[in-house]
Design a protein around this motif. Structure first.
Motif, PDB file in Angstrom:
ATOM      1  N   GLU A   1      61.653  37.607 -61.218  1.00  0.00           N
ATOM      2  CA  GLU A   1      62.550  38.466 -61.997  1.00  0.00           C
ATOM      3  C   GLU A   1      62.572  38.030 -63.459  1.00  0.00           C
ATOM      4  O   GLU A   1      62.516  38.856 -64.373  1.00  0.00           O
ATOM      5  N   THR A   2      62.630  36.733 -63.677  1.00  0.00           N
ATOM      6  CA  THR A   2      62.695  36.209 -65.041  1.00  0.00           C
ATOM      7  C   THR A   2      61.446  36.562 -65.842  1.00  0.00           C
ATOM      8  O   THR A   2      61.526  36.881 -67.025  1.00  0.00           O
ATOM      9  N   LEU A   3      60.284  36.507 -65.182  1.00  0.00           N
ATOM     10  CA  LEU A   3      59.028  36.720 -65.900  1.00  0.00           C
ATOM     11  C   LEU A   3      58.518  38.160 -65.802  1.00  0.00           C
ATOM     12  O   LEU A   3      57.486  38.496 -66.370  1.00  0.00           O
ATOM     13  N   GLY A   4      59.237  38.995 -65.061  1.00  0.00           N
ATOM     14  CA  GLY A   4      58.791  40.379 -64.904  1.00  0.00           C
ATOM     15  C   GLY A   4      57.517  40.472 -64.077  1.00  0.00           C
ATOM     16  O   GLY A   4      56.649  41.308 -64.329  1.00  0.00           O
ATOM     17  N   LEU A   5      57.371  39.573 -63.118  1.00  0.00           N
ATOM     18  CA  LEU A   5      56.185  39.572 -62.254  1.00  0.00           C
ATOM     19  C   LEU A   5      56.605  39.923 -60.831  1.00  0.00           C
ATOM     20  O   LEU A   5      57.779  39.811 -60.480  1.00  0.00           O
ATOM     21  N   SER A   6      55.624  40.301 -60.003  1.00  0.00           N
ATOM     22  CA  SER A   6      55.938  40.540 -58.599  1.00  0.00           C
ATOM     23  C   SER A   6      56.005  39.196 -57.874  1.00  0.00           C
ATOM     24  O   SER A   6      55.460  38.196 -58.361  1.00  0.00           O
ATOM     25  N   VAL A   7      56.655  39.174 -56.715  1.00  0.00           N
ATOM     26  CA  VAL A   7      56.733  37.932 -55.925  1.00  0.00           C
ATOM     27  C   VAL A   7      55.328  37.455 -55.516  1.00  0.00           C
ATOM     28  O   VAL A   7      55.019  36.261 -55.675  1.00  0.00           O
ATOM     29  N   PRO A   8      54.427  38.355 -55.039  1.00  0.00           N
ATOM     30  CA  PRO A   8      53.073  37.869 -54.710  1.00  0.00           C
ATOM     31  C   PRO A   8      52.350  37.267 -55.925  1.00  0.00           C
ATOM     32  O   PRO A   8      51.615  36.297 -55.789  1.00  0.00           O
ATOM     33  N   ALA A   9      52.571  37.853 -57.114  1.00  0.00           N
ATOM     34  CA  ALA A   9      51.916  37.309 -58.326  1.00  0.00           C
ATOM     35  C   ALA A   9      52.430  35.901 -58.620  1.00  0.00           C
ATOM     36  O   ALA A   9      51.656  35.005 -58.959  1.00  0.00           O
ATOM     37  N   VAL A  10      53.743  35.696 -58.453  1.00  0.00           N
ATOM     38  CA  VAL A  10      54.311  34.363 -58.677  1.00  0.00           C
ATOM     39  C   VAL A  10      53.723  33.376 -57.677  1.00  0.00           C
ATOM     40  O   VAL A  10      53.315  32.270 -58.041  1.00  0.00           O
ATOM     41  N   LYS A  11      53.642  33.796 -56.427  1.00  0.00           N
ATOM     42  CA  LYS A  11      53.137  32.881 -55.390  1.00  0.00           C
ATOM     43  C   LYS A  11      51.685  32.512 -55.655  1.00  0.00           C
ATOM     44  O   LYS A  11      51.287  31.355 -55.521  1.00  0.00           O
ATOM     45  N   SER A  12      50.888  33.496 -56.043  1.00  0.00           N
ATOM     46  CA  SER A  12      49.474  33.239 -56.294  1.00  0.00           C
ATOM     47  C   SER A  12      49.304  32.306 -57.508  1.00  0.00           C
ATOM     48  O   SER A  12      48.520  31.361 -57.481  1.00  0.00           O
ATOM     49  N   ARG A  13      50.086  32.548 -58.556  1.00  0.00           N
ATOM     50  CA  ARG A  13      49.976  31.685 -59.744  1.00  0.00           C
ATOM     51  C   ARG A  13      50.494  30.279 -59.470  1.00  0.00           C
ATOM     52  O   ARG A  13      49.961  29.307 -59.991  1.00  0.00           O
ATOM     53  N   LEU A  14      51.534  30.207 -58.673  1.00  0.00           N
ATOM     54  CA  LEU A  14      52.107  28.886 -58.363  1.00  0.00           C
ATOM     55  C   LEU A  14      51.089  28.031 -57.605  1.00  0.00           C
ATOM     56  O   LEU A  14      50.890  26.854 -57.935  1.00  0.00           O
ATOM     57  N   LEU A  15      50.420  28.633 -56.638  1.00  0.00           N
ATOM     58  CA  LEU A  15      49.431  27.874 -55.863  1.00  0.00           C
ATOM     59  C   LEU A  15      48.321  27.372 -56.776  1.00  0.00           C
ATOM     60  O   LEU A  15      47.926  26.210 -56.732  1.00  0.00           O
ATOM     61  N   ARG A  16      47.843  28.272 -57.649  1.00  0.00           N
ATOM     62  CA  ARG A  16      46.737  27.872 -58.530  1.00  0.00           C
ATOM     63  C   ARG A  16      47.191  26.841 -59.556  1.00  0.00           C
ATOM     64  O   ARG A  16      46.433  25.925 -59.895  1.00  0.00           O
ATOM     65  N   ALA A  17      48.412  26.973 -60.023  1.00  0.00           N
ATOM     66  CA  ALA A  17      48.937  25.968 -60.969  1.00  0.00           C
ATOM     67  C   ALA A  17      49.028  24.607 -60.293  1.00  0.00           C
ATOM     68  O   ALA A  17      48.599  23.588 -60.836  1.00  0.00           O
ATOM     69  N   ARG A  18      49.569  24.598 -59.087  1.00  0.00           N
ATOM     70  CA  ARG A  18      49.729  23.329 -58.361  1.00  0.00           C
ATOM     71  C   ARG A  18      48.366  22.687 -58.115  1.00  0.00           C
ATOM     72  O   ARG A  18      48.198  21.483 -58.299  1.00  0.00           O
ATOM     73  N   LEU A  19      47.390  23.508 -57.711  1.00  0.00           N
ATOM     74  CA  LEU A  19      46.057  22.956 -57.402  1.00  0.00           C
ATOM     75  C   LEU A  19      45.349  22.459 -58.662  1.00  0.00           C
ATOM     76  O   LEU A  19      44.695  21.420 -58.647  1.00  0.00           O
ATOM     77  N   GLN A  20      45.506  23.202 -59.753  1.00  0.00           N
ATOM     78  CA  GLN A  20      44.861  22.758 -60.999  1.00  0.00           C
ATOM     79  C   GLN A  20      45.484  21.456 -61.501  1.00  0.00           C
ATOM     80  O   GLN A  20      44.781  20.565 -61.970  1.00  0.00           O
ATOM     81  N   LEU A  21      46.797  21.361 -61.413  1.00  0.00           N
ATOM     82  CA  LEU A  21      47.466  20.126 -61.863  1.00  0.00           C
ATOM     83  C   LEU A  21      47.042  18.956 -60.978  1.00  0.00           C
ATOM     84  O   LEU A  21      46.777  17.860 -61.464  1.00  0.00           O
ATOM     85  N   ARG A  22      46.968  19.185 -59.693  1.00  0.00           N
ATOM     86  CA  ARG A  22      46.551  18.133 -58.758  1.00  0.00           C
ATOM     87  C   ARG A  22      45.152  17.640 -59.108  1.00  0.00           C
ATOM     88  O   ARG A  22      44.895  16.445 -59.181  1.00  0.00           O
ATOM     89  N   GLU A  23      44.266  18.606 -59.360  1.00  0.00           N
ATOM     90  CA  GLU A  23      42.878  18.269 -59.688  1.00  0.00           C
ATOM     91  C   GLU A  23      42.822  17.413 -60.956  1.00  0.00           C
ATOM     92  O   GLU A  23      42.127  16.419 -61.023  1.00  0.00           O
ATOM     93  N   ARG A  24      43.600  17.833 -61.957  1.00  0.00           N
ATOM     94  CA  ARG A  24      43.587  17.097 -63.237  1.00  0.00           C
ATOM     95  C   ARG A  24      44.214  15.716 -63.099  1.00  0.00           C
ATOM     96  O   ARG A  24      43.748  14.754 -63.698  1.00  0.00           O
ATOM     97  N   LEU A  25      45.293  15.631 -62.323  1.00  0.00           N
ATOM     98  CA  LEU A  25      45.942  14.315 -62.162  1.00  0.00           C
ATOM     99  C   LEU A  25      45.075  13.354 -61.344  1.00  0.00           C
ATOM    100  O   LEU A  25      45.185  12.140 -61.503  1.00  0.00           O
ATOM    101  N   THR A  26      44.197  13.922 -60.490  1.00  0.00           N
ATOM    102  CA  THR A  26      43.316  13.061 -59.698  1.00  0.00           C
ATOM    103  C   THR A  26      42.411  12.220 -60.604  1.00  0.00           C
ATOM    104  O   THR A  26      42.053  11.097 -60.275  1.00  0.00           O
TER     105      THR A  26
END
Lengths: 221, 78
Positions: A172-197
């Motif tokens: 709601e805050t970002l004007g995105l759909s719930v599936p869009a938030v979920k998809s971006r969240l997963l990719r953000a988490r995975l990218q951060l994990r990869e970089r922190l590794t």
């Protein structure tokens, strides 16, 4: 640091509502209490979006002033905090737009990348790897790591995982759909994990232990 | 369960919003796949590190400046 708050029952009034009512009744001091409660979160969000300390300071000030001026429009059917975050996100995007001389800034920027959506580095981490760094070093690593994310991923991660908004509130805050938030969240988490590794991953020994054993040439003295 | 299937529901696993019947399948997959186990644990740790450490701290002087400006302007508005 997490700002996740206990969810009040339907009949239970959130403490912020009482503060908002006091402000509406003319108690400016009650607004100061709300500012103190959320200033750190709003500053962090503004920094993550604008990536600039001065802009973040301006955004924080403008967001709190705008919220004060528009307090009559706050319905009370959403949490004061999420309402405030929405104002801060909009102010941050406006600030970015100004800096880019009117170029459109949206939450869809750079999200078409597939980078990091499939894990590639499977090195395990040492237990509590952050303890190998000073607080300042760790903050620098985290800053560098999160700054490298596309904005559309970074903001979703910050609101959802760091600032404790629910998936629905983030959408709601970002004007995105719930599936869009979920998809971006997963990719953000995975990218951060990869970089922190790169920092926290256990290094695989380049030479087999037997070959690396001291061979009597005095190198270990 | 394949690694791709596991990855698709990784967010739900992290957010602990997995249906009971899927949990057994996940546990079985994790016992057999070291890579997915590492991805799950390190992603969980990634979130925890960002939650527990300040990336951007609000400097005291910025906070003080904010309060004096806000209070001054708020008094004028109302």
């Amino acid at each position: 640091m997490s700002t996740i708050q206990p969810i009040a029952g339907q009949d239970e009034q959130h403490p912020d509502v009482a503060l908002v009512e006091r402000v509406r009744a003319g108690d400016v001091g009650a607004y100061d209490t709300l500012v103190r409660k959320y200033e750190r979160q709003i500053f962090r969000i503004a920094q993550h979006i604008t990536q600039n300390r001065e802009d973040a300071e301006d955004v924080m000030q403008d967001a709190f002033l705008k919220a004060y001026e528009k307090l009559d429009q706050f319905q009370g059917n959403s949490k004061f905090y999420t309402w405030l975050v929405r104002i801060a996100v909009n102010e941050s995007l406006m600030r970015l737009r100004k800096r880019r001389t009117g170029k459109l800034v949206s939450m869809d920027e750079d999200v078409q990348t597939d980078e990091g959506s499939v894990p590639r580095d499977f090195a395990d981490w040492a237990p509590n790897p952050e303890q190998n760094y000073t607080q300042a070093e760790l903050a620098e690593i985290l800053r560098k790591t999160i700054q490298g994310l596309p904005q559309g991923f970074r903001v979703v991660f910050v609101l959802r995982d760091v600032e404790g908004l629910s998936t629905e509130e983030t959408a709601e805050t970002l004007g995105l759909s719930v599936p869009a938030v979920k998809s971006r969240l997963l990719r953000a988490r995975l990218q951060l994990r990869e970089r922190l590794t790169r920092y926290f991953g256990r290094k695989t020994p380049a030479i087999a232990p037997a070959a690396a054993a001291p061979n009597g040439d005095g190198a270990e003295a | 369960m394949t690694c791709t299937e596991f990855l698709k529901i990784l967010d739900d696993v992290l957010d602990e919003s997995i249906a009971v019947e899927t949990r057994t399948e996940i546990e079985l997959h994790l016992r057999q796949c070291g890579h997915c186990e590492v991805v799950l644990n390190t992603t969980r740790k990634t979130i925890e590190i960002f939650q527990c450490n300040e990336v951007y701290e609000l400097p005291t002087e910025v906070s003080e400046r904010l309060h004096s400006t806000i209070m001054e302007k708020c008094k004028k508005v109302r």
